[in-house]
Design a protein around this motif. Structure first.
Motif, PDB file in Angstrom:
ATOM      1  N   LYS A   1       0.744  -1.037  -0.021  1.00 55.64           N
ATOM      2  CA  LYS A   1      -0.039  -0.133  -0.035  1.00 55.64           C
ATOM      3  C   LYS A   1       0.850   1.163   0.103  1.00 55.64           C
ATOM      4  N   ILE A   2       0.689   2.124  -0.950  1.00 57.47           N
ATOM      5  CA  ILE A   2       1.263   3.402  -1.024  1.00 57.47           C
ATOM      6  C   ILE A   2       0.466   4.644  -0.302  1.00 57.47           C
ATOM      7  N   LEU A   3       1.084   5.436   0.471  1.00 60.61           N
ATOM      8  CA  LEU A   3       0.468   6.436   1.081  1.00 60.61           C
ATOM      9  C   LEU A   3       1.132   7.733   0.758  1.00 60.61           C
ATOM     10  N   MET A   4       0.523   8.908   0.171  1.00 62.13           N
ATOM     11  CA  MET A   4       1.400  10.012  -0.270  1.00 62.13           C
ATOM     12  C   MET A   4       0.462  11.295  -0.003  1.00 62.13           C
ATOM     13  N   ARG A   5       1.107  12.287   0.322  1.00 54.82           N
ATOM     14  CA  ARG A   5       0.314  13.704   0.666  1.00 54.82           C
ATOM     15  C   ARG A   5       0.926  14.597  -0.308  1.00 54.82           C
ATOM     16  N   GLU A   6       0.017  15.644  -0.862  1.00 48.86           N
ATOM     17  CA  GLU A   6       0.810  16.662  -1.533  1.00 48.86           C
ATOM     18  C   GLU A   6      -0.256  17.846  -1.148  1.00 48.86           C
ATOM     19  N   ILE A   7       0.400  19.164  -1.146  1.00 49.69           N
ATOM     20  CA  ILE A   7      -0.362  20.429  -0.841  1.00 49.69           C
ATOM     21  C   ILE A   7      -0.362  21.240  -2.238  1.00 49.69           C
ATOM     22  N   PHE A   8      -1.330  21.418  -2.745  1.00 50.40           N
ATOM     23  CA  PHE A   8      -1.750  22.338  -3.935  1.00 50.40           C
ATOM     24  C   PHE A   8      -2.068  23.576  -3.800  1.00 50.40           C
ATOM     25  N   ASN A   9      -1.641  24.609  -4.454  1.00 47.91           N
ATOM     26  CA  ASN A   9      -2.084  25.994  -4.304  1.00 47.91           C
ATOM     27  C   ASN A   9      -3.478  26.135  -5.057  1.00 47.91           C
ATOM     28  N   SER A  10      -4.538  25.506  -4.453  1.00 43.84           N
ATOM     29  CA  SER A  10      -5.764  25.626  -5.199  1.00 43.84           C
ATOM     30  C   SER A  10      -6.904  25.153  -4.321  1.00 43.84           C
ATOM     31  N   PRO A  11      -7.997  25.599  -4.468  1.00 44.59           N
ATOM     32  CA  PRO A  11      -9.224  25.272  -3.636  1.00 44.59           C
ATOM     33  C   PRO A  11      -9.543  23.679  -4.194  1.00 44.59           C
ATOM     34  N   ALA A  12     -10.156  23.132  -3.292  1.00 43.78           N
ATOM     35  CA  ALA A  12     -10.333  21.576  -3.439  1.00 43.78           C
ATOM     36  C   ALA A  12     -11.229  21.372  -4.588  1.00 43.78           C
TER      37      ALA A  12
ATOM     38  N   TYR B   1      -5.455  -4.898 -10.722  1.00 41.97           N
ATOM     39  CA  TYR B   1      -5.796  -3.382 -10.472  1.00 41.97           C
ATOM     40  C   TYR B   1      -5.631  -3.127  -8.850  1.00 41.97           C
ATOM     41  N   ALA B   2      -5.039  -1.983  -8.741  1.00 42.33           N
ATOM     42  CA  ALA B   2      -5.123  -1.244  -7.234  1.00 42.33           C
ATOM     43  C   ALA B   2      -6.386  -0.539  -7.302  1.00 42.33           C
TER      44      ALA B   2
ATOM     45  N   GLU C   1      -4.064   7.238  -1.333  1.00 40.07           N
ATOM     46  CA  GLU C   1      -4.030   5.923  -0.711  1.00 40.07           C
ATOM     47  C   GLU C   1      -3.859   4.887  -1.909  1.00 40.07           C
ATOM     48  N   CYS C   2      -3.117   4.175  -2.266  1.00 43.30           N
ATOM     49  CA  CYS C   2      -3.132   3.369  -3.445  1.00 43.30           C
ATOM     50  C   CYS C   2      -2.866   1.868  -2.787  1.00 43.30           C
ATOM     51  N   LYS C   3      -3.905   1.083  -2.738  1.00 44.63           N
ATOM     52  CA  LYS C   3      -3.818  -0.418  -2.025  1.00 44.63           C
ATOM     53  C   LYS C   3      -3.748  -1.312  -3.351  1.00 44.63           C
ATOM     54  N   GLY C   4      -2.745  -2.409  -2.944  1.00 43.78           N
ATOM     55  CA  GLY C   4      -2.737  -3.377  -4.096  1.00 43.78           C
ATOM     56  C   GLY C   4      -1.747  -3.260  -5.216  1.00 43.78           C
TER      57      GLY C   4
END
Length: 338
Positions: free
Chosen positions: A207-218, A283-284, A302-305
């Motif tokens: 399982k891969i976990l990553m976080r990223e901050i973007f200068n943009s509204p959701a 597939y993941a 979150e990328c599982k598999g």
């Protein structure tokens, strides 16, 4: 032991589509280092040790150094692993309520020694009471050894799934057994096709976990992942984007494809996602969660598999082909508005 990737190339043959290395008959090597680090943390952190003196818990895997690999030759698996581990523990004395901390050192966990013979050293930070240290030295050491056995068992079973593939004779035997069961020659009860397990090979995944901050509204960031024109802008390739449950997704000239499984506008996207060079039909599950922070958005991935052998390339795909290119797209959009 030889470092991963430094084996004699004359003996290492990669799996080939033309059946050059059918069933891993020649020497094949698979790196288990990244998988092992995750598994060691899973089995060790959170271990609880209780006794008359009080209660202790392994709170962290502070240091993990080493490597592991699995090799197959003529249908046999050979394991190499060598680890230097340092764990943190914390505990509370039952009578006084005093709290203490310490560490557990495992300097050489390797295939050269049995787990029962592996050195485990327990220490405690300064303080008068040593009752918790003694608890960790006795009961704690036993629990740690049990966890190390769980890791080695998983290394030899969970991680190796698919390394020794079923041979033609095995498959034929399974088919004959199935035919006999269905004909009723060996069974009195009827067997429905749905109750029979299909022949297949599982593969080890992470399982891969990553976080990223973007200068943009959701809201804007969500649209970038679900609008065909915007996807084509940051990917710089034609794309198929059908943002609805069951809708198709195809990007990067077909290198990535899948479908949308869940969409919550401006909040969450779930995909069944795969790279073209992954095992067929594997597939993941990718979950993208958008955390709105006023003018910025934290994207939690979150990328599982993910197949173990494709962990690094999958991380790079998301970092370089998705995140970095989306940052550039947002910068260009902001510049055009100024």
């Amino acid at each position: 032991m030889a470092k991963w990737g430094h084996g004699d190339p004359r003996w290492i043959v990669e799996e080939r589509a033309d059946a050059t290395n059918v069933n891993n008959w020649h020497w094949t090597e698979r790196d288990a280092t990244s998988w092992s680090k995750s598994k060691l943390k899973e089995v060790l952190v959170g271990l609880v040790v209780e006794g008359e003196a009080g209660r202790c818990e392994i709170s962290d895997l502070k240091h993990v150094e080493g490597e592991a690999s699995c090799n197959s030759r003529k249908g046999k698996l050979i394991f190499f692993y060598e680890w230097n581990l340092r764990l943190s523990w914390k505990g509370t004395v039952k009578e006084s309520g005093e709290k203490h901390k310490g560490s557990v050192e495992i300097p050489n966990l390797s295939e050269e020694n049995e787990v029962d013979d592996t050195e485990i050293n327990v220490s405690k930070k300064k303080g008068e009471s040593d009752v918790l240290k003694e608890l960790m030295r006795t009961e704690g050491t036993t629990k740690v050894r049990e966890a190390l056995r769980d890791y080695l068992k998983a290394l030899k079973t969970e991680f190796t799934l698919g390394m020794i593939l079923p041979t033609k004779a095995t498959v034929v035997g399974q088919e004959l057994a199935t035919e006999q069961k269905l004909s009723g020659n060996t069974m009195h009860d009827s067997v429905s096709p749905q109750s029979l397990n299909p022949v297949g090979v599982k593969i080890p995944t992470v399982k891969i976990l990553m976080r990223e901050i973007f200068n943009s509204p959701a809201e804007e960031l969500y649209r970038i992942f679900t609008t065909k024109e915007l996807v084509q802008k940051f990917s710089k390739c034609p794309a198929v984007i059908e943002p609805e449950k069951g809708g198709k997704l195809q990007m990067f000239d077909g290198c990535v494809n899948g479908e949308y499984a869940e969409l919550v506008p401006s909040q969450r996207i779930v995909l069944q996602w795969r790279c073209r060079n992954w095992p067929d039909e594997h597939y993941a599950t990718v979950a993208l969660n958008f955390k709105d922070m006023a003018l910025q958005t934290e994207l939690q991935l979150e990328c599982k598999g993910v197949p173990v052998s494709h962990e690094d390339s999958t991380r790079q795909c998301w970092k370089q082909q998705y995140f970095e290119e989306i940052h550039i797209l947002l910068q260009q959009s902001q510049a055009s508005m100024e």
